[in-house]
Scaffold this motif. Structure first.
Motif, PDB file in Angstrom:
ATOM      1  N   LYS A 323      26.749  44.532  48.284  1.00  0.00           N
ATOM      2  CA  LYS A 323      27.179  44.811  46.918  1.00  0.00           C
ATOM      3  C   LYS A 323      28.235  43.809  46.460  1.00  0.00           C
ATOM      4  O   LYS A 323      28.206  43.342  45.318  1.00  0.00           O
ATOM      5  N   THR A 324      29.152  43.468  47.362  1.00  0.00           N
ATOM      6  CA  THR A 324      30.174  42.488  47.009  1.00  0.00           C
ATOM      7  C   THR A 324      29.570  41.100  46.877  1.00  0.00           C
ATOM      8  O   THR A 324      29.924  40.326  45.979  1.00  0.00           O
ATOM      9  N   ALA A 325      28.629  40.763  47.767  1.00  0.00           N
ATOM     10  CA  ALA A 325      27.955  39.467  47.694  1.00  0.00           C
ATOM     11  C   ALA A 325      27.161  39.335  46.404  1.00  0.00           C
ATOM     12  O   ALA A 325      27.144  38.268  45.769  1.00  0.00           O
ATOM     13  N   ASP A 326      26.501  40.398  45.985  1.00  0.00           N
ATOM     14  CA  ASP A 326      25.754  40.366  44.729  1.00  0.00           C
ATOM     15  C   ASP A 326      26.697  40.201  43.543  1.00  0.00           C
ATOM     16  O   ASP A 326      26.370  39.507  42.564  1.00  0.00           O
ATOM     17  N   TYR A 327      27.854  40.824  43.630  1.00  0.00           N
ATOM     18  CA  TYR A 327      28.805  40.734  42.523  1.00  0.00           C
ATOM     19  C   TYR A 327      29.318  39.302  42.361  1.00  0.00           C
ATOM     20  O   TYR A 327      29.390  38.780  41.232  1.00  0.00           O
ATOM     21  N   ARG A 332      28.569  39.158  35.998  1.00  0.00           N
ATOM     22  CA  ARG A 332      29.773  39.939  35.697  1.00  0.00           C
ATOM     23  C   ARG A 332      31.034  39.278  36.238  1.00  0.00           C
ATOM     24  O   ARG A 332      32.138  39.605  35.786  1.00  0.00           O
ATOM     25  N   LEU A 333      30.903  38.380  37.197  1.00  0.00           N
ATOM     26  CA  LEU A 333      32.073  37.696  37.744  1.00  0.00           C
ATOM     27  C   LEU A 333      32.681  36.793  36.679  1.00  0.00           C
ATOM     28  O   LEU A 333      31.997  35.943  36.094  1.00  0.00           O
ATOM     29  N   LYS A 334      33.960  36.948  36.408  1.00  0.00           N
ATOM     30  CA  LYS A 334      34.689  36.128  35.455  1.00  0.00           C
ATOM     31  C   LYS A 334      36.013  35.723  36.104  1.00  0.00           C
ATOM     32  O   LYS A 334      36.856  36.577  36.390  1.00  0.00           O
ATOM     33  N   ILE A 335      36.182  34.425  36.329  1.00  0.00           N
ATOM     34  CA  ILE A 335      37.371  33.938  37.005  1.00  0.00           C
ATOM     35  C   ILE A 335      38.165  33.039  36.067  1.00  0.00           C
ATOM     36  O   ILE A 335      37.604  32.186  35.372  1.00  0.00           O
ATOM     37  N   ASP A 336      39.481  33.218  36.060  1.00  0.00           N
ATOM     38  CA  ASP A 336      40.369  32.366  35.285  1.00  0.00           C
ATOM     39  C   ASP A 336      40.821  31.208  36.176  1.00  0.00           C
ATOM     40  O   ASP A 336      41.557  31.403  37.129  1.00  0.00           O
ATOM     41  N   GLY A 337      40.377  30.002  35.839  1.00  0.00           N
ATOM     42  CA  GLY A 337      40.760  28.828  36.613  1.00  0.00           C
ATOM     43  C   GLY A 337      41.747  27.929  35.903  1.00  0.00           C
ATOM     44  O   GLY A 337      41.887  26.764  36.252  1.00  0.00           O
ATOM     45  N   PHE A 345      29.281  31.464  39.001  1.00  0.00           N
ATOM     46  CA  PHE A 345      28.409  30.590  39.777  1.00  0.00           C
ATOM     47  C   PHE A 345      27.017  30.491  39.157  1.00  0.00           C
ATOM     48  O   PHE A 345      26.481  31.482  38.637  1.00  0.00           O
ATOM     49  N   ARG A 346      26.418  29.310  39.236  1.00  0.00           N
ATOM     50  CA  ARG A 346      25.043  29.127  38.786  1.00  0.00           C
ATOM     51  C   ARG A 346      24.090  29.785  39.772  1.00  0.00           C
ATOM     52  O   ARG A 346      24.233  29.618  40.983  1.00  0.00           O
ATOM     53  N   PRO A 347      23.101  30.507  39.281  1.00  0.00           N
ATOM     54  CA  PRO A 347      22.194  31.194  40.197  1.00  0.00           C
ATOM     55  C   PRO A 347      21.247  30.263  40.936  1.00  0.00           C
ATOM     56  O   PRO A 347      20.789  30.602  42.029  1.00  0.00           O
TER      57      PRO A 347
END
Length: 393
Positions: A323-327, A332-337, A345-347
């Motif tokens: 579940k964490t790997a899929d996330y 839905r993953l949104k990271i502030d860089g 990440f690109r699929p």
């Protein structure tokens, strides 16, 4: 007057949302960091005159800072995040060390390894219940392996060259003289630039190989004025990963032209002089952590890898690895860089999308994607191998 420290302000909304939703589980989370023992990439590279042509500094510092900054988020879901730094000497011992880490419960491991070792480790562990994040190897072929357990926070060579070519296109500097070293790494950088130039229909007027040999027979390959003569060009692109030849090239070309690539104007994940989108706070925190060392692109990519892992654990709110790997792989993953956009990440190739800075030694000139370069779904995908171009090897 006391003010709230700025370093956690961007994390407060995420932490608040996690608190409101309730913590799903309480656990110690161990994030792995696997590096090469005595990695020559992080030795200060000094020429005989004691001039530093490549700075030292291990990007484990970036991952350490990433975990520390995300403590407010992990605390919100009652998680204790620990960074486990391990090293080994070759592919076999790296795989053995990774096996120990996985058995100890480490489900996400940041790889700080040269490309050939990333390739071997990911290939031998592709069926293991672990996600590897390549933080420091830019080689494009790693993105074409399609290993199901491998993601990339290091910018690919193609991302870097696409960013450079976008800037050259906006200036209409499209006639390029390419100078390429004899090392495999030089040729890989040149191949990426060639592909980017072809995408934008540049005219590569000539491609010439340079050498560091100083004997008279090689004078046309080791003399800057000679190797840049007898051609008409707008810009010189040099692929020189060692940096010894390229450091003499600016202001020593036959025509008065811009030098880009390995010197002059350089593309990277990060540059310490960038001053937008909260970047100055990131740079300052890193310098405080490292007693003054300036943040490099590899430091940034290790930092963002750690942030992505902690975010995925917190937001997936599950003790189950899948579940964490899929996330972490999902939309839905949104990271502030600290780049003004949310990252994920690109699929198709596992590459993290993010803007690239184009900088001199002490100033950022531009950030790509540049205005006017469009994409049907995500403008960040104008940097790097796009889905229709992608092929698994």
């Amino acid at each position: 007057m006391w003010r709230r420290p700025r370093k956690f302000l961007g994390l407060l909304p995420l932490a608040a949302s996690l608190l409101l939703s309730g913590a799903a589980f309480s656990a110690e989370v161990k994030i792995g960091y696997l590096g090469l023992q005595d990695d020559p990439r992080y030795h200060p590279d000094l020429v005989y005159t004691r001039i530093e042509i490549a700075p030292g500094g291990n990007p484990i510092d970036g991952a350490t800072m990433g975990v520390a900054e995300m403590k407010v988020v992990s605390d919100a879901v009652d998680q204790q995040v620990v960074l486990d730094h391990q090293e080994a000497t070759d592919a076999a011992s790296l795989v053995a060390k990774l096996d120990e880490m996985v058995k100890a419960g480490e489900q996400f491991v940041i790889l700080d390894l040269p490309a050939e070792l990333v390739d071997q480790v990911a290939g031998q562990t592709r069926e293991w219940p672990v996600t590897l994040l390549n933080a420091t190897a830019p080689e494009d072929y790693l993105r074409q392996r399609c290993y199901p357990n491998l993601l990339h926070t290091a910018a690919s060579d193609r991302m870097l060259s696409d960013a450079m070519v976008q800037l050259l296109r906006t200036r209409n500097w499209t006639k390029v003289l390419m100078l390429v070293g004899a090392e495999p790494r030089d040729k890989a950088m040149a191949a990426a630039f060639r592909a980017s130039a072809e995408r934008q229909r540049f005219n590569i007027v000539d491609e010439r190989e340079f050498t560091l040999a100083t004997d008279p027979a090689n004078r046309e390959k080791n003399n800057s004025l000679l190797i840049t003569g007898n051609a008409d060009y707008d810009v010189v692109f040099v692929a020189d990963h060692q940096g010894e030849f390229s450091r003499y090239l600016p202001y020593d070309t036959q025509l008065p032209r811009l030098v880009v690539g390995s010197t002059g104007l350089v593309a990277s994940e990060w540059q310490w002089s960038w001053d937008r989108d909260g970047s100055t706070q990131v740079t300052s925190r890193f310098e405080t952590l490292t007693d003054g060392r300036r943040m490099t692109g590899q430091d940034w990519s290790s930092w963002i890898a750690a942030k992505a892992i902690v975010t995925a654990y917190a937001k997936a709110r599950s003790g189950e690895y899948q579940k964490t790997a899929d996330y972490i792989r999902g939309n839905r993953l949104k990271i502030d860089g600290a780049k003004g956009v949310q990252l994920n990440f690109r699929p198709w190739d596992g590459q993290m999308r993010f803007p690239i800075v184009l900088a001199t030694h002490n100033a950022v000139i531009a950030e790509a994607p540049l205005e006017g370069f469009l994409h049907q779904t995500n403008v960040l995908d104008t940097l790097g191998t796009d889905e229709p171009e992608h092929k698994c090897q």
